[in-house]
Design a protein around this motif. Structure first.
Motif, PDB file in Angstrom:
ATOM      1  N   PRO A  30       0.839  -1.194   0.000  1.00 38.84           N
ATOM      2  CA  PRO A  30       0.000   0.000   0.000  1.00 38.84           C
ATOM      3  C   PRO A  30       0.883   1.256   0.000  1.00 38.84           C
ATOM      4  N   THR A  31       1.074   1.867  -1.169  1.00 42.10           N
ATOM      5  CA  THR A  31       2.003   3.004  -1.197  1.00 42.10           C
ATOM      6  C   THR A  31       1.387   4.265  -0.582  1.00 42.10           C
ATOM      7  N   GLY A  32       0.039   4.342  -0.547  1.00 43.84           N
ATOM      8  CA  GLY A  32      -0.592   5.471   0.153  1.00 43.84           C
ATOM      9  C   GLY A  32      -0.147   5.473   1.618  1.00 43.84           C
ATOM     10  N   TYR A  35       3.234   7.026   1.970  1.00 43.07           N
ATOM     11  CA  TYR A  35       3.189   8.500   2.007  1.00 43.07           C
ATOM     12  C   TYR A  35       2.641   8.980   3.350  1.00 43.07           C
ATOM     13  N   ARG A  36       1.697   8.222   3.904  1.00 37.09           N
ATOM     14  CA  ARG A  36       1.173   8.572   5.231  1.00 37.09           C
ATOM     15  C   ARG A  36       2.276   8.453   6.286  1.00 37.09           C
ATOM     16  N   ALA A  37       3.129   7.418   6.157  1.00 37.87           N
ATOM     17  CA  ALA A  37       4.234   7.247   7.107  1.00 37.87           C
ATOM     18  C   ALA A  37       5.245   8.400   6.953  1.00 37.87           C
ATOM     19  N   LEU A  80      -2.201  15.884   5.257  1.00 38.89           N
ATOM     20  CA  LEU A  80      -0.746  16.063   5.359  1.00 38.89           C
ATOM     21  C   LEU A  80      -0.007  15.161   4.360  1.00 38.89           C
ATOM     22  N   SER A  81      -0.500  13.934   4.157  1.00 38.11           N
ATOM     23  CA  SER A  81       0.192  13.031   3.226  1.00 38.11           C
ATOM     24  C   SER A  81       0.059  13.551   1.797  1.00 38.11           C
ATOM     25  N   SER A  82      -1.101  14.118   1.469  1.00 41.70           N
ATOM     26  CA  SER A  82      -1.300  14.658   0.129  1.00 41.70           C
ATOM     27  C   SER A  82      -0.359  15.850  -0.096  1.00 41.70           C
ATOM     28  N   VAL A  90      10.657  13.667  -1.690  1.00 36.87           N
ATOM     29  CA  VAL A  90       9.922  12.586  -1.006  1.00 36.87           C
ATOM     30  C   VAL A  90       9.530  11.523  -2.032  1.00 36.87           C
ATOM     31  N   ARG A  91       9.029  11.964  -3.193  1.00 39.03           N
ATOM     32  CA  ARG A  91       8.594  11.007  -4.218  1.00 39.03           C
ATOM     33  C   ARG A  91       9.772  10.165  -4.708  1.00 39.03           C
ATOM     34  N   ARG A  92      10.920  10.809  -4.953  1.00 38.13           N
ATOM     35  CA  ARG A  92      12.101  10.051  -5.417  1.00 38.13           C
ATOM     36  C   ARG A  92      12.457   8.955  -4.418  1.00 38.13           C
ATOM     37  N   GLY A 111      -1.735   2.758  -5.451  1.00 39.42           N
ATOM     38  CA  GLY A 111      -1.326   4.144  -5.200  1.00 39.42           C
ATOM     39  C   GLY A 111      -1.932   5.102  -6.204  1.00 39.42           C
ATOM     40  N   ARG A 112      -1.111   6.046  -6.670  1.00 38.36           N
ATOM     41  CA  ARG A 112      -1.578   7.047  -7.639  1.00 38.36           C
ATOM     42  C   ARG A 112      -0.772   6.986  -8.940  1.00 38.36           C
ATOM     43  N   ASP A 113       0.506   6.576  -8.824  1.00 42.75           N
ATOM     44  CA  ASP A 113       1.443   6.654  -9.952  1.00 42.75           C
ATOM     45  C   ASP A 113       2.106   5.312 -10.207  1.00 42.75           C
ATOM     46  N   ILE A 114       1.475   4.234  -9.782  1.00 43.07           N
ATOM     47  CA  ILE A 114       2.148   2.923  -9.893  1.00 43.07           C
ATOM     48  C   ILE A 114       2.238   2.505 -11.369  1.00 43.07           C
ATOM     49  N   ARG A 156     -10.775  18.266  -2.616  1.00 47.05           N
ATOM     50  CA  ARG A 156      -9.521  19.019  -2.444  1.00 47.05           C
ATOM     51  C   ARG A 156      -8.327  18.102  -2.742  1.00 47.05           C
ATOM     52  N   ARG A 157      -8.406  16.876  -2.215  1.00 44.66           N
ATOM     53  CA  ARG A 157      -7.307  15.928  -2.421  1.00 44.66           C
ATOM     54  C   ARG A 157      -7.223  15.489  -3.876  1.00 44.66           C
ATOM     55  N   ASP A 158      -8.373  15.240  -4.511  1.00 42.60           N
ATOM     56  CA  ASP A 158      -8.398  14.876  -5.941  1.00 42.60           C
ATOM     57  C   ASP A 158      -7.690  15.955  -6.746  1.00 42.60           C
ATOM     58  N   ARG A 160      -5.495  18.283  -5.727  1.00 37.75           N
ATOM     59  CA  ARG A 160      -4.048  18.367  -5.489  1.00 37.75           C
ATOM     60  C   ARG A 160      -3.327  17.175  -6.114  1.00 37.75           C
ATOM     61  N   ASP A 161      -3.882  15.959  -5.937  1.00 39.86           N
ATOM     62  CA  ASP A 161      -3.217  14.752  -6.446  1.00 39.86           C
ATOM     63  C   ASP A 161      -3.174  14.740  -7.983  1.00 39.86           C
ATOM     64  N   SER A 162      -4.165  15.369  -8.620  1.00 36.89           N
ATOM     65  CA  SER A 162      -4.239  15.308 -10.094  1.00 36.89           C
ATOM     66  C   SER A 162      -3.508  16.449 -10.782  1.00 36.89           C
ATOM     67  N   THR A 163      -3.257  17.531 -10.071  1.00 43.63           N
ATOM     68  CA  THR A 163      -2.673  18.701 -10.748  1.00 43.63           C
ATOM     69  C   THR A 163      -1.228  18.954 -10.344  1.00 43.63           C
ATOM     70  N   ARG A 164      -0.668  18.131  -9.434  1.00 39.26           N
ATOM     71  CA  ARG A 164       0.722  18.383  -9.046  1.00 39.26           C
ATOM     72  C   ARG A 164       1.644  18.148 -10.246  1.00 39.26           C
ATOM     73  N   GLN A 165       2.785  18.841 -10.229  1.00 39.15           N
ATOM     74  CA  GLN A 165       3.746  18.768 -11.336  1.00 39.15           C
ATOM     75  C   GLN A 165       4.340  17.365 -11.468  1.00 39.15           C
TER      76      GLN A 165
HETATM   77  O1   DC Z   1      -4.176   6.378  -0.850  1.00 40.29           O
HETATM   78  P1   DC Z   1      -4.048   7.296   0.333  1.00 40.29           P
HETATM   79  O2   DC Z   1      -5.239   8.185   0.489  1.00 40.29           O
HETATM   80  O3   DC Z   1      -3.708   6.591   1.607  1.00 40.29           O
HETATM   81  O4   DC Z   1      -2.772   8.226  -0.004  1.00 40.29           O
HETATM   82  C1   DC Z   1      -2.407   9.314   0.793  1.00 40.29           C
HETATM   83  C2   DC Z   1      -1.824  10.431  -0.077  1.00 40.29           C
HETATM   84  O5   DC Z   1      -0.558  10.011  -0.601  1.00 40.29           O
HETATM   85  C3   DC Z   1      -2.658  10.820  -1.289  1.00 40.29           C
HETATM   86  O6   DC Z   1      -3.436  11.989  -1.077  1.00 40.29           O
HETATM   87  C4   DC Z   1      -1.672  11.077  -2.393  1.00 40.29           C
HETATM   88  C5   DC Z   1      -0.404  10.437  -1.935  1.00 40.29           C
HETATM   89  N1   DC Z   1       0.027   9.296  -2.761  1.00 40.29           N
HETATM   90  C6   DC Z   1       0.795   9.566  -3.873  1.00 40.29           C
HETATM   91  O7   DC Z   1       1.017  10.726  -4.191  1.00 40.29           O
HETATM   92  N2   DC Z   1       1.301   8.553  -4.614  1.00 40.29           N
HETATM   93  C7   DC Z   1       1.050   7.270  -4.281  1.00 40.29           C
HETATM   94  N3   DC Z   1       1.575   6.297  -5.021  1.00 40.29           N
HETATM   95  C8   DC Z   1       0.235   6.978  -3.166  1.00 40.29           C
HETATM   96  C9   DC Z   1      -0.274   8.013  -2.417  1.00 40.29           C
END
Ligand code: DC
Length: 205
Positions: A30-32, A35-37, A80-82, A90-92, A111-114, A156-158, A160-165
Motif C-alpha cells: 500500500p504506497t498510500g 506517504y502517510r508514514a 498532510l500526506s497529500s 519525497v517522491r524520489r 497508489g496514484r502513480d504505480i 480538495r485531495r483529488d 491536489r493529487d491530479s494537478t501536481r507537477q
Molecule cells: O491512498 P491514500 O489516500 O492513503 O494516499 C495518501 C496520499 O498520498 C494521497 O493523497 C496522495 C499520496 N500518494 C501519492 O502521491 N502517490 C502514491 N503512489 C500513493 C499516495
C-alpha cells in the motif's frame, strides 16, 4: 506478474489490492500508507525524504523500525500526506523504495502513480474509479463525520493529487478503467480476478 492499482482517494484501492494479493498469494504494497508514514515522520520532526520506511507482510508499515500501521488511518494524515506527496524529494525516495520492494517479486501495489511511474512494466494495470459522492459516502460509513465536509476534503485531495507537477494522478494509457460506483467490494474483486485470468491467458499464449 506485477499488478498496479491506481485511482483517487477512497476509491477502494486498498481493500481491492489487499484481497487480490491474498487470493493470489502475492505481496500487498500500500504506497498510500508509505506517504502517510512519510507525513507522520514530518509531524515527528524527521525529514520525510530520508525516512526509513519498510513494508511487511499484510501491508504493515514500519517507520524507523516502529510498526506505525495503526496510526496511519488518522484523518489528519489524509491532508498532510497529500501535501508531503507534492515534494519531489519525497517522491524520489519512496519510488526508489517501491521499486526495490517489487524487484523480482509478484506484487499487488496500489497508489496514484504505480502504473505510470513506479512500475510502468506491470503486466496488469487497473485504474479504480468511483464518483466523489460515492467515495464520500464510503468514507462516512467507515469513519463517521459530516458528509459535506468529507466530500469537500475528497475534492480538495483529488485536485491536489491530479494537478501536481510531479507524477500527477492519471490512468496509464494501458490501464483498465474499473468504475466501482454501485458495486460491492466482492463484485470489484471478482472483476479484478477475471482481468488477472485474461492477462495470464494472454501472457501464456
Ligand atoms: O491512498 P491514500 O489516500 O492513503 O494516499 C495518501 C496520499 O498520498 C494521497 O493523497 C496522495 C499520496 N500518494 C501519492 O502521491 N502517490 C502514491 N503512489 C500513493 C499516495
Amino acid at each position: 506478474m506485477k499488478i498496479a492499482i491506481d485511482g483517487p482517494a477512497a476509491a477502494g484501492k486498498t481493500t481491492l489490492a489487499r484481497r487480490l494479493a491474498e487470493e493470489l498469494g502475492y505481496l500487498f504494497v500500500p504506497t498510500g500508507a508509505m506517504y502517510r508514514a512519510a507525513a507522520l515522520a514530518k509531524r515527528r520532526g524527521l525529514p520525510p525524504e530520508r525516512a526509513r520506511i519498510e513494508v511487511r507482510a499484510g501491508g504493515r508499515i514500519l517507520l524507523e523500525g516502529e510498526d506505525v500501521t495503526e496510526l496511519l488511518d488518522d484523518p489528519a494524515l489524509d491532508e498532510l500526506s497529500s501535501q508531503v506527496a507534492v515534494d519531489s524529494a519525497v517522491r524520489r525516495h519512496l519510488v526508489a523504495l517501491q521499486r526495490e520492494i517489487a524487484a523480482g517479486r509478484q506484487v499487488v501495489m496500489e497508489g496514484r502513480d504505480i502504473g505510470t511511474v513506479v512500475l510502468p512494466e506491470a503486466e496488469l494495470k487497473i485504474f479504480l474509479w468511483a464518483t466523489p459522492e460515492e467515495r464520500a459516502r464510503r468514507r462516512l460509513r467507515e469513519r463517521g463525520g459530516n458528509l459535506e465536509e468529507i466530500l469537500a476534503a475528497i475534492r480538495r485531495r483529488d485536485e491536489r493529487d491530479s494537478t501536481r507537477q510531479d507524477s500527477p494522478l492519471r490512468p496509464a494509457p494501458d490501464a483498465v478503467l474499473l468504475d466501482t460506483t454501485g458495486r460491492s467490494p466482492q463484485e470489484v474483486l471478482q472483476r479484478a480476478l477475471e482481468l488477472v485470468e485474461e492477462r495470464r491467458a494472454r501472457l501464456a499464449g
